[in-house]
Write an enzyme that holds these catalytic residues in place. Structure first.
Site, PDB file in Angstrom:
ATOM      1  N   ASP A 154       0.835  -1.205   0.000  1.00 14.19           N
ATOM      2  CA  ASP A 154       0.000   0.000   0.000  1.00 14.19           C
ATOM      3  C   ASP A 154       0.872   1.257   0.000  1.00 14.19           C
ATOM      4  O   ASP A 154       1.993   1.249   0.519  1.00 14.19           O
ATOM      5  CB  ASP A 154      -0.907  -0.019   1.243  1.00 14.19           C
ATOM      6  CG  ASP A 154      -2.086   0.925   1.107  1.00 14.19           C
ATOM      7  OD1 ASP A 154      -2.339   1.429  -0.006  1.00 14.19           O
ATOM      8  OD2 ASP A 154      -2.746   1.178   2.134  1.00 14.19           O
ATOM      9  N   GLY A 155       0.338   2.319  -0.590  1.00 17.20           N
ATOM     10  CA  GLY A 155       1.012   3.620  -0.527  1.00 17.20           C
ATOM     11  C   GLY A 155       1.569   4.127  -1.844  1.00 17.20           C
ATOM     12  O   GLY A 155       2.204   5.189  -1.875  1.00 17.20           O
ATOM     13  N   TRP A 175       2.739   8.052  -2.495  1.00 19.32           N
ATOM     14  CA  TRP A 175       4.144   8.239  -2.861  1.00 19.32           C
ATOM     15  C   TRP A 175       4.253   9.177  -4.062  1.00 19.32           C
ATOM     16  O   TRP A 175       5.067  10.099  -4.080  1.00 19.32           O
ATOM     17  CB  TRP A 175       4.770   6.881  -3.165  1.00 19.32           C
ATOM     18  CG  TRP A 175       6.231   6.894  -3.491  1.00 19.32           C
ATOM     19  CD1 TRP A 175       7.269   6.790  -2.601  1.00 19.32           C
ATOM     20  CD2 TRP A 175       6.819   7.016  -4.800  1.00 19.32           C
ATOM     21  NE1 TRP A 175       8.460   6.837  -3.282  1.00 19.32           N
ATOM     22  CE2 TRP A 175       8.218   6.974  -4.620  1.00 19.32           C
ATOM     23  CE3 TRP A 175       6.304   7.142  -6.080  1.00 19.32           C
ATOM     24  CZ2 TRP A 175       9.115   7.054  -5.691  1.00 19.32           C
ATOM     25  CZ3 TRP A 175       7.186   7.232  -7.144  1.00 19.32           C
ATOM     26  CH2 TRP A 175       8.566   7.192  -6.944  1.00 19.32           C
ATOM     27  N   HIS A 228       2.440   3.476  -9.061  1.00 15.45           N
ATOM     28  CA  HIS A 228       2.205   2.049  -9.319  1.00 15.45           C
ATOM     29  C   HIS A 228       3.348   1.449 -10.135  1.00 15.45           C
ATOM     30  O   HIS A 228       3.734   0.304  -9.915  1.00 15.45           O
ATOM     31  CB  HIS A 228       0.871   1.855 -10.055  1.00 15.45           C
ATOM     32  CG  HIS A 228      -0.325   2.232  -9.224  1.00 15.45           C
ATOM     33  ND1 HIS A 228      -0.486   1.800  -7.919  1.00 15.45           N
ATOM     34  CD2 HIS A 228      -1.417   2.997  -9.497  1.00 15.45           C
ATOM     35  CE1 HIS A 228      -1.632   2.279  -7.443  1.00 15.45           C
ATOM     36  NE2 HIS A 228      -2.209   3.014  -8.370  1.00 15.45           N
ATOM     37  N   ARG A 246     -11.914   2.733  -8.273  1.00 19.00           N
ATOM     38  CA  ARG A 246     -10.992   3.801  -8.704  1.00 19.00           C
ATOM     39  C   ARG A 246     -11.297   4.234 -10.134  1.00 19.00           C
ATOM     40  O   ARG A 246     -12.083   3.584 -10.826  1.00 19.00           O
ATOM     41  CB  ARG A 246      -9.552   3.312  -8.563  1.00 19.00           C
ATOM     42  CG  ARG A 246      -9.250   2.945  -7.116  1.00 19.00           C
ATOM     43  CD  ARG A 246      -7.808   2.604  -6.907  1.00 19.00           C
ATOM     44  NE  ARG A 246      -7.588   2.264  -5.493  1.00 19.00           N
ATOM     45  CZ  ARG A 246      -6.422   2.241  -4.904  1.00 19.00           C
ATOM     46  NH1 ARG A 246      -5.327   2.521  -5.593  1.00 19.00           N
ATOM     47  NH2 ARG A 246      -6.316   1.940  -3.635  1.00 19.00           N
ATOM     48  N   LEU A 270      11.036 -20.241  -5.048  1.00 18.89           N
ATOM     49  CA  LEU A 270      10.139 -19.273  -4.409  1.00 18.89           C
ATOM     50  C   LEU A 270       8.750 -19.474  -4.986  1.00 18.89           C
ATOM     51  O   LEU A 270       8.578 -19.554  -6.203  1.00 18.89           O
ATOM     52  CB  LEU A 270      10.599 -17.833  -4.679  1.00 18.89           C
ATOM     53  CG  LEU A 270       9.653 -16.759  -4.119  1.00 18.89           C
ATOM     54  CD1 LEU A 270       9.698 -16.727  -2.589  1.00 18.89           C
ATOM     55  CD2 LEU A 270       9.994 -15.376  -4.670  1.00 18.89           C
ATOM     56  N   ARG A 316       1.955  -4.874   6.199  1.00 20.02           N
ATOM     57  CA  ARG A 316       1.282  -3.835   5.419  1.00 20.02           C
ATOM     58  C   ARG A 316       2.129  -2.573   5.450  1.00 20.02           C
ATOM     59  O   ARG A 316       2.536  -2.120   6.522  1.00 20.02           O
ATOM     60  CB  ARG A 316      -0.110  -3.510   5.965  1.00 20.02           C
ATOM     61  CG  ARG A 316      -0.818  -2.486   5.062  1.00 20.02           C
ATOM     62  CD  ARG A 316      -2.260  -2.228   5.428  1.00 20.02           C
ATOM     63  NE  ARG A 316      -2.894  -1.391   4.412  1.00 20.02           N
ATOM     64  CZ  ARG A 316      -4.151  -1.486   4.011  1.00 20.02           C
ATOM     65  NH1 ARG A 316      -4.938  -2.385   4.551  1.00 20.02           N
ATOM     66  NH2 ARG A 316      -4.624  -0.675   3.080  1.00 20.02           N
ATOM     67  N   SER A 362      -8.023  -4.859   5.077  1.00 21.81           N
ATOM     68  CA  SER A 362      -8.649  -4.623   3.768  1.00 21.81           C
ATOM     69  C   SER A 362      -8.990  -5.904   2.995  1.00 21.81           C
ATOM     70  O   SER A 362      -8.688  -6.018   1.807  1.00 21.81           O
ATOM     71  CB  SER A 362      -7.763  -3.697   2.922  1.00 21.81           C
ATOM     72  OG  SER A 362      -7.561  -2.468   3.586  1.00 21.81           O
ATOM     73  N   GLU A 373       1.015 -13.484  12.255  1.00 23.60           N
ATOM     74  CA  GLU A 373       1.531 -12.288  12.930  1.00 23.60           C
ATOM     75  C   GLU A 373       1.372 -11.132  11.949  1.00 23.60           C
ATOM     76  O   GLU A 373       1.404 -11.334  10.737  1.00 23.60           O
ATOM     77  CB  GLU A 373       3.015 -12.475  13.259  1.00 23.60           C
ATOM     78  CG  GLU A 373       3.329 -13.667  14.137  1.00 23.60           C
ATOM     79  CD  GLU A 373       2.909 -13.448  15.580  1.00 23.60           C
ATOM     80  OE1 GLU A 373       3.017 -12.300  16.064  1.00 23.60           O
ATOM     81  OE2 GLU A 373       2.456 -14.419  16.216  1.00 23.60           O
TER      82      GLU A 373
END
Ligand code: IPE
Ligand code: IPE
Ligand code: MG
Length: 239
Positions: free
Chosen positions: A17-18, A22, A34, A68, A128, A185, A193, A204
């Site tokens: 998020d952010g 930014w 983005h 959006r 991964l 987050r 959210s 956690e």
């Protein structure tokens, strides 16, 4: 699935998020944030195996994000498509298995094809396990699984008495994935959210003020080191 060892967070899930703030802080359009966010994803994916992460799940677009502007939504969808196209070979070379969770049916068919293509191309890899949540909403996911089960039961293919946590988990988009050990987050918001409400029931949580485009592998490594000191009791008592 038994809980991971208390000293390792093998499955980390991140609410990225952010990006918008930014960019806005710098006087730039939100999409610039983005794009920078997607660059960060690359770095975090590349660094994850070296800091002990085996499963990485990233929240990229929620079922609520359709609210959006069309410009922002289409811009995000273009970023997802470009990421898959540009990163496909690098991910395959680095042993990254890529999966997606969320309801794909509402996505552009071309994006859906790219998503299934990269899933198939990387299905044999396991260094991964990268899962990206696109058009994902936890309640929506639970409802879709419940609906599928109701249909199976109505058709006599599933005995409701056989419904266990494991059987239900297996029908979620995340079927086959371990539950997250740690959910991070960014951007200072302290809410979840609609992200993995079933799967993160015992996770956690870590909240950082850092905006996603500024989030570095070093900060991630620091959060993981702190996580290693937490005492995860899973309802029991300290050993
Ligand atoms: C997260 O950044 C990315 C998505 C939700 C797609 P935001 O776009 O939510 O950034 P802020 O919260 O507006 O700063
Ligand atoms: C959560 O971020 C969704 C993603 C990171 C994809 P939002 O920015 O959409 O969440 P809210 O609206 O602040 O809760
Ligand atoms: Mg946001």
């Amino acid at each position: 699935m038994p809980p991971a060892s208390p000293r390792s967070a093998t499955h980390v899930a991140i609410i990225m998020d952010g990006n918008g703030r930014w960019a806005t802080q710098k006087g730039w359009p939100r999409l610039v944030g983005h794009r920078k966010g997607a660059e960060r994803v690359k770095e975090i994916v590349r660094a994850s195996p070296d800091i002990g992460i085996e499963w990485l799940t990233l929240y990229a677009f929620s079922t609520e994000n359709w609210k959006r502007s069309t410009e922002e939504v289409l811009g995000l969808m273009a970023i997802f498509a470009r990421y898959i196209q540009r990163e496909a070979d690098a991910m395959a070379a680095e042993g990254v298995r890529m999966r997606f969770i969320g309801d794909r049916s509402r996505l552009d068919p071309k994006l859906q094809r790219l998503m299934s293509g990269i899933e198939a191309k990387t299905a044999h890899l396991s260094r991964l396990n990268l899962t990206v949540a696109i058009n994902y909403g936890g309640r929506d996911e639970v409802l879709r699984a419940a609906r599928a089960l109701a249909v199976e039961a109505a058709e006599g293919r599933f005995d409701p008495a056989a419904l266990t946590e494991a059987a239900f988990s297996a029908r979620l988009d995340t079927g086959g994935l371990p539950d997250p050990d740690l959910v991070i987050r960014t951007s200072g918001e302290t809410r979840t959210s609609n992200f993995l409400p079933w799967q993160a029931a015992y996770a956690e949580y870590e909240f950082t003020e850092t905006l996603w485009p500024d989030f570095t592998p070093a900060e991630l490594a620091g959060i993981l080191a702190r996580f290693g000191n937490r005492d995860r009791r899973f309802g029991g008592v300290k050993a």
